[in-house]
Design an enzyme around this catalytic site. Structure first.
Site, short mmCIF file in Angstrom:
data_model
loop_
_atom_site.label_atom_id
_atom_site.label_comp_id
_atom_site.label_asym_id
_atom_site.label_seq_id
_atom_site.Cartn_x
_atom_site.Cartn_y
_atom_site.Cartn_z
N ASP A 7 7.50 8.16 2.80
CA ASP A 7 6.44 7.80 1.85
C ASP A 7 7.02 7.96 0.45
OD1 ASP A 7 3.09 7.67 1.96
OD2 ASP A 7 3.94 8.31 0.03
N ASP A 27 -3.34 -6.55 3.41
CA ASP A 27 -4.61 -7.05 3.95
C ASP A 27 -5.50 -7.57 2.83
OD1 ASP A 27 -5.19 -4.68 2.76
OD2 ASP A 27 -6.35 -3.85 4.42
N GLN A 53 -3.86 5.88 7.47
CA GLN A 53 -3.66 5.13 8.73
C GLN A 53 -2.56 5.72 9.61
OE1 GLN A 53 -5.95 2.75 9.27
NE2 GLN A 53 -6.66 3.36 7.23
N ARG A 65 -8.62 1.49 15.61
CA ARG A 65 -8.40 0.11 16.09
C ARG A 65 -7.20 -0.54 15.41
NH1 ARG A 65 -8.49 -2.94 11.35
NH2 ARG A 65 -10.44 -4.06 11.03
N LYS A 100 -18.93 -4.96 9.94
CA LYS A 100 -18.36 -3.75 9.32
C LYS A 100 -18.25 -4.00 7.81
CE LYS A 100 -13.90 -2.49 9.29
NZ LYS A 100 -12.60 -1.94 9.73
N1 LIG Z 1 -4.26 -4.35 8.82
C1 LIG Z 1 -5.30 -3.57 8.99
O1 LIG Z 1 -6.08 -3.72 9.93
C2 LIG Z 1 -5.53 -2.44 8.03
C3 LIG Z 1 -6.48 -1.45 8.33
C4 LIG Z 1 -6.63 -0.37 7.46
C5 LIG Z 1 -5.87 -0.31 6.30
N2 LIG Z 1 -4.99 -1.31 6.01
C6 LIG Z 1 -4.16 -1.27 4.81
O2 LIG Z 1 -3.11 -0.37 5.08
C7 LIG Z 1 -2.65 0.23 3.84
C8 LIG Z 1 -2.63 1.74 4.01
O3 LIG Z 1 -3.94 2.22 4.24
P1 LIG Z 1 -4.21 3.80 4.17
O4 LIG Z 1 -5.63 4.00 4.54
O5 LIG Z 1 -3.16 4.55 4.94
O6 LIG Z 1 -3.99 4.03 2.60
P2 LIG Z 1 -3.67 5.39 1.84
O7 LIG Z 1 -3.95 5.14 0.41
O8 LIG Z 1 -4.35 6.52 2.52
O9 LIG Z 1 -2.08 5.59 2.06
C9 LIG Z 1 -1.11 4.70 1.54
C10 LIG Z 1 0.21 5.46 1.48
O10 LIG Z 1 1.26 4.54 1.12
C11 LIG Z 1 2.13 5.20 0.21
N3 LIG Z 1 2.82 4.18 -0.56
C12 LIG Z 1 2.31 3.35 -1.49
N4 LIG Z 1 3.28 2.52 -1.96
C13 LIG Z 1 4.41 2.83 -1.28
C14 LIG Z 1 5.74 2.31 -1.29
N5 LIG Z 1 6.08 1.31 -2.09
N6 LIG Z 1 6.65 2.88 -0.47
C15 LIG Z 1 6.31 3.91 0.34
N7 LIG Z 1 5.07 4.44 0.41
C16 LIG Z 1 4.13 3.89 -0.39
C17 LIG Z 1 1.20 6.07 -0.62
O11 LIG Z 1 1.92 7.11 -1.26
C18 LIG Z 1 0.22 6.57 0.44
O12 LIG Z 1 0.66 7.76 1.03
C19 LIG Z 1 -3.63 -0.27 2.76
O13 LIG Z 1 -3.04 -1.36 2.11
C20 LIG Z 1 -4.84 -0.73 3.56
O14 LIG Z 1 -5.56 -1.73 2.88
C21 LIG Z 1 -4.80 -2.36 6.87
#
Ligand SMILES: NC(=O)c1ccc[n+]([C@@H]2O[C@H](COP(=O)([O-])OP(=O)(O)OC[C@H]3O[C@@H](n4cnc5c(N)ncnc54)[C@H](O)[C@@H]3O)[C@@H](O)[C@H]2O)c1
Length: 328
Positions: free
Chosen positions: A162, A225, A140, A112, A69
């Protein structure tokens, strides 16, 4: 010979659901713990405003599928109306190297990742979960909510927060038929009384401190991550039972990466991997009062097992999907 099948997000959404994904992800974690899967740590390529990661894996046994991926994380994309996390998977036949499918991995990444939280919650949270809190309502969040509702059928309250309150409000309105859900503008109120908290932010400064988290809570720490990201205060990490998806990835880029870098956390302090708990070789929660943390970095085996399922479902009806001979 059948060419490489191209699967779009809209195709994939009709071929797999969350319950199936949770069973598959649980199987992948178990197989990895039993050394039935090969997965080098993901490789990062950093840009000024984000990164891309290459995530290869090979799952042996009855799955017998390999692939890679490629996924980006660009947190500022939301401000430009672009998706922050977008992926593409290439499935490869491990017996001959033929590319079997190229598919969107945006929906599948969220699916996933939610599934992993659902499975972790099933194994690590206390038995009765009435309130869950989700912090960070972006791309997510929807699949995380879905998985938590499946893992905990007794949930009677979902609280969301948020830093952009509008995102939490829109999400709560959209999901009011699914759950008793409320958007909070205060993070402490949001998590108050929750037995499970899921954090989903790209934050580099803790959003939860030790004094905010009650005894017995289970936390799914999903957002961190990449190196330097951290959602939980180090004191939470050093005083809780920590379960990672994979030590190599987590120590470099997961929730524990900053405490590890600062010498506050080490492998000896780790309770187990989630796979070891699922496989029954290590224990999960020790007591009802203990705080448990699932540090998820996202594993390529999760991607390959759900993509393999989608591919197998698609080839049953392959006339319906486009395919190309890449060598033509
Ligand atoms: N562990 C995993 O397998 C995995 C998989 C996908 C994404 N991620 C990670 O998860 C995170 C979220 O991904 P996403 O696709 O939802 O991103 P996104 O950018 O769509 O959403 C992130 C959200 O977090 C909010 N935010 C940022 N800082 C904040 C804070 N201090 N307090 C409260 N809210 C806050 C933002 O306003 C936004 O709405 C990213 O860091 C991404 O890299 C991890």
């Amino acid at each position: 010979m059948q060419g490489t099948i191209i699967l779009k997000r809209s195709d994939i959404e009709n071929l797999i659901d969350m319950k199936t994904a949770m069973n598959l992800v649980e199987q992948a974690f178990r197989m990895y713990a039993e050394e039935q899967a090969v997965m080098p740590p993901k490789v990062y390529l950093d840009f000024p405003r984000g990164d891309i990661r290459a995530m290869p894996a090979y799952i042996k046994g009855n799955v017998n599928m390999a692939g890679v991926k490629i996924v980006n994380v660009h947190p500022e994309n939301r401000l430009k109306n672009l998706i922050s996390v977008r992926g593409t998977t290439v499935l490869i036949d491990p017996d001959n190297g033929v590319p079997l499918s190229v598919m969107d991995a945006t929906f599948l990444t969220a699916l996933r990742t939610g599934a992993a939280s659902g499975v972790a919650t099933k194994y690590l949270a206390n038995k009765t979960v009435k309130k869950v809190a989700i912090i960070g309502i972006g791309g997510q969040a929807q699949s995380q909510l879905q998985a938590l509702l499946i893992a905990n059928p007794e949930i009677s309250e979902v609280a969301v927060y948020d830093k952009t309150h509008e995102s939490a409000k829109t999400f709560a309105t959209k999901n009011k038929a699914l759950a008793n859900i409320r958007a909070h503008s205060d993070i402490k109120e949001c998590i108050s009384g929750a037995q499970v908290i899921t954090t989903l932010t790209p934050s580099r400064a803790p959003v939860l401190t030790k004094s905010m988290v009650g005894n017995g809570v289970h936390i799914n720490a999903i957002g961190a991550d990449a190196a330097g990201k951290q959602e939980l205060e180090t004191e939470i990490i050093t005083s809780s039972a920590i379960f990672v998806d994979d030590w190599n990835q987590a120590s470099h880029s997961g929730e524990i990466n900053v405490p590890v870098e600062e010498g506050e956390f080490s492998k000896e302090m780790l309770r187990a991997t989630l796979g070891e708990v699922i496989a029954g070789t290590k224990k999960g929660r020790n007591s009802a009062d203990e705080i448990t943390v699932f540090d998820s970095t996202g594993l390529a085996i999760q991607d390959i097992i759900v993509s393999n399922y989608v591919y197998k479902a698609a080839i049953k009806n392959h006339g319906k999907y486009s395919s190309i001979d890449l060598l033509s």
